[in-house]
Design an enzyme around this catalytic site. Sequence first.
Site, PDB file in Angstrom:
ATOM      1  N   ASP A  77      25.807   7.443  -6.333  1.00 21.18           N
ATOM      2  CA  ASP A  77      25.860   7.783  -4.914  1.00 21.18           C
ATOM      3  C   ASP A  77      24.418   7.923  -4.400  1.00 21.18           C
ATOM      4  OD1 ASP A  77      27.698   8.859  -2.586  1.00 21.18           O
ATOM      5  OD2 ASP A  77      26.206  10.442  -2.871  1.00 21.18           O
ATOM      6  N   HIS A 117      35.249   6.161  -5.759  1.00 18.61           N
ATOM      7  CA  HIS A 117      33.811   6.419  -5.615  1.00 18.61           C
ATOM      8  C   HIS A 117      33.216   7.227  -6.759  1.00 18.61           C
ATOM      9  CE1 HIS A 117      29.997   7.020  -3.618  1.00 18.61           C
ATOM     10  NE2 HIS A 117      30.120   8.325  -3.755  1.00 18.61           N
TER      11      HIS A 117
END
Length: 337
Positions: free
Chosen positions: A117, A314
Site C-alpha cells: 500500500d 487489497h
Amino acid sequence: MSQPDRTPDATDRPAPSPAVTHRTVPSPAGRIHLVEQGTGPLVLLVHGFPESWYSWRHQLPALAAAGYRAAAIDVRGYGRSSRPVDVAAYRMLELVEDNAAVVHALGERNAVIVGHDWGATIAANSALVRPDVFRAVGLLSVPYAPRGGPRPSEIFARLGGDEEFYVSRFQEPGRAEAEIEPDVRGWLAGFYAAFSADTMPAPDAPDPHFAARGGTLRERFPDRRPDWLGPRDLDFYAGEFERTGMSGALNRYRNMDRDWADLTDFDGAPISQPSLFLGGSLDASTTWLADAVAAYPTTLPGLVFSQILDGCGHWIQQERPAEVSRILTDWLASLSA
C-alpha cells in the site's frame, strides 16, 4: 537388532524459532520502532494505511526461517515511532531517509525493501532515491508509477463526479479524524472489510472509495469482519490508533503535492534494481493502475517477478499469508542465485 536406549540430545529437538525483538532506533523522525526476527541479509518491511508493523506478522517468521533478518517498521506517525506535529514532516523524502537510517542503525550497509500500500510507494521511492542503500525492492498491491503529470490533488479532485474521493477527503487536517476517532475500532473494521476479497461490496453497490457530498465513507463499509482479521488482530490495530490518534497516518496523504514538487528531478525515472510486484485481482489499487503494470518493462527494467493473485483483495500479505511468504522467499533467494 534393537537400538540401545539413549537420552535424547539437542540434535533430536526441533530448532527453536528465532526470537522476535522489538526495538527503537534513531532516525530523522526522532525514533523508529521496529520488530525483527531472524539472522542473515536484511529485509526491511514497510506497511501501509491504516496498519502497522503488525501487518507483516505472518512474513516475519517465514523470512526468518528462510535465512533472512526481517525487520518490520512502524512508519513515522504510527505505533511507537515518532509523530512529528508538522504535517510537512511526513513528506516522502523524509520517510526515505527514515528507512535508510533504520538500515544503518541495524549495522547494515544495504537491504532489500518490501512495501505494501503506501509502504509500496515508500519502498519504491526509497529504492529510487537511495540506490546506495536499497539493493532490491518488492511492491505489494500498489504498482510503481513514476512521478509526472498534474499535481495529485488536481487529479483526485476530478474523480467521482458528484461524489468525493477518499484521498481528497483526507487532505484537510482534522476532517477525517473527526469521522474516524469517535469509533476507531468500528471504522477500521469497516475499512478493512471494504477492500477485502471476502467482504467487499458487490460491483453494483456504492463504491467505498467515495463518499456522497455531505456523507461519510463509513456509510458504505460492510458490517462484517473479513476472514483474515481475527478479533485479536482488530484489537491490536484499534489499540494502536486509539493511543496515537489518526493524524500521523493521515498526514502521508497530505503531502502528495509536496512529494510531486520534491521529486521533480526523478520525473519519469525507472527503478533499475531487481524488483517484484504482487497485486490482487480484486484490488482497485492494482486494477486502476493497470497501465502502470503494463509499463514495467520501461519503469521496472530489473523486474524479476510479477503476479496478480486471482480472487485476492487489497490486504494481500494478510489475505494470502502463506502464498505471499513463499513468493517473497523464492524471489529473495533468486537475488543471490
